[in-house]
Design a protein around this motif. Sequence first.
Motif, PDB file in Angstrom:
ATOM      1  N   CYS A 103       0.855  -1.183   0.000  1.00 12.45           N
ATOM      2  CA  CYS A 103       0.000   0.000   0.000  1.00 12.45           C
ATOM      3  C   CYS A 103       0.893   1.236   0.000  1.00 12.45           C
ATOM      4  O   CYS A 103       1.820   1.337   0.815  1.00 12.45           O
ATOM      5  CB  CYS A 103      -0.897  -0.030   1.244  1.00 12.45           C
ATOM      6  SG  CYS A 103      -1.915   1.449   1.448  1.00 12.45           S
TER       7      CYS A 103
ATOM      8  N   VAL B 226       0.041  -6.264   0.432  1.00 10.70           N
ATOM      9  CA  VAL B 226      -1.259  -6.684  -0.089  1.00 10.70           C
ATOM     10  C   VAL B 226      -1.015  -7.759  -1.146  1.00 10.70           C
ATOM     11  O   VAL B 226       0.091  -7.890  -1.670  1.00 10.70           O
ATOM     12  CB  VAL B 226      -2.062  -5.511  -0.693  1.00 10.70           C
ATOM     13  CG1 VAL B 226      -2.396  -4.466   0.352  1.00 10.70           C
ATOM     14  CG2 VAL B 226      -1.316  -4.873  -1.846  1.00 10.70           C
TER      15      VAL B 226
ATOM     16  N   PHE C 122      -5.351  -8.130  -4.947  1.00 13.96           N
ATOM     17  CA  PHE C 122      -5.844  -6.885  -4.358  1.00 13.96           C
ATOM     18  C   PHE C 122      -5.265  -5.689  -5.121  1.00 13.96           C
ATOM     19  O   PHE C 122      -5.977  -4.748  -5.463  1.00 13.96           O
ATOM     20  CB  PHE C 122      -5.472  -6.803  -2.874  1.00 13.96           C
ATOM     21  CG  PHE C 122      -6.032  -5.605  -2.184  1.00 13.96           C
ATOM     22  CD1 PHE C 122      -7.261  -5.660  -1.551  1.00 13.96           C
ATOM     23  CD2 PHE C 122      -5.343  -4.396  -2.166  1.00 13.96           C
ATOM     24  CE1 PHE C 122      -7.794  -4.549  -0.923  1.00 13.96           C
ATOM     25  CE2 PHE C 122      -5.861  -3.288  -1.537  1.00 13.96           C
ATOM     26  CZ  PHE C 122      -7.097  -3.362  -0.916  1.00 13.96           C
TER      27      PHE C 122
ATOM     28  N   LEU D 287      -1.442   2.460  -5.163  1.00 15.63           N
ATOM     29  CA  LEU D 287      -2.395   1.780  -4.296  1.00 15.63           C
ATOM     30  C   LEU D 287      -2.543   2.642  -3.050  1.00 15.63           C
ATOM     31  O   LEU D 287      -1.678   2.661  -2.191  1.00 15.63           O
ATOM     32  CB  LEU D 287      -1.894   0.380  -3.944  1.00 15.63           C
ATOM     33  CG  LEU D 287      -2.788  -0.462  -3.069  1.00 15.63           C
ATOM     34  CD1 LEU D 287      -4.147  -0.672  -3.725  1.00 15.63           C
ATOM     35  CD2 LEU D 287      -2.142  -1.800  -2.798  1.00 15.63           C
TER      36      LEU D 287
ATOM     37  N   CYS E  56      -5.743   0.199   1.773  1.00 15.84           N
ATOM     38  CA  CYS E  56      -5.748  -1.252   1.940  1.00 15.84           C
ATOM     39  C   CYS E  56      -6.539  -1.593   3.198  1.00 15.84           C
ATOM     40  O   CYS E  56      -6.925  -0.696   3.952  1.00 15.84           O
ATOM     41  CB  CYS E  56      -4.319  -1.782   2.029  1.00 15.84           C
ATOM     42  SG  CYS E  56      -3.507  -1.443   3.597  1.00 15.84           S
TER      43      CYS E  56
ATOM     44  N   ILE F  48     -12.797   0.872   0.913  1.00 19.13           N
ATOM     45  CA  ILE F  48     -11.464   0.971   0.328  1.00 19.13           C
ATOM     46  C   ILE F  48     -11.473   1.750  -0.985  1.00 19.13           C
ATOM     47  O   ILE F  48     -10.650   2.631  -1.195  1.00 19.13           O
ATOM     48  CB  ILE F  48     -10.837  -0.420   0.135  1.00 19.13           C
ATOM     49  CG1 ILE F  48     -10.489  -1.002   1.502  1.00 19.13           C
ATOM     50  CG2 ILE F  48      -9.604  -0.357  -0.751  1.00 19.13           C
ATOM     51  CD1 ILE F  48     -10.015  -2.430   1.461  1.00 19.13           C
TER      52      ILE F  48
ATOM     53  N   SER G 113      -9.574   5.291  -1.382  1.00 15.74           N
ATOM     54  CA  SER G 113      -8.535   5.361  -2.392  1.00 15.74           C
ATOM     55  C   SER G 113      -8.758   6.542  -3.332  1.00 15.74           C
ATOM     56  O   SER G 113      -7.839   7.294  -3.640  1.00 15.74           O
ATOM     57  CB  SER G 113      -8.491   4.057  -3.175  1.00 15.74           C
ATOM     58  OG  SER G 113      -7.454   4.070  -4.110  1.00 15.74           O
TER      59      SER G 113
END
Length: 50
Positions: free
Chosen positions: A4, A11, A15, A26, A29, A38, A42
């Motif tokens: 992440c 992760v 994912f 990313l 997480c 999520i 994000s």
Amino acid sequence: MPRCDHCGSHVSDRFARVFTDEHGDLNACPDCSANAGIAEVSRERTHTGD
């Protein structure tokens, strides 16, 4: 294994494929955001630069 970009937690490859943005980042997480949110977290972190 991918990490992440927000908290540095590992992760899974699966994912990362699902939740990385168009720049390959990313931004959330399960370790740093609620599972149910999520995708939303994000997107918010992508737009605010946090």
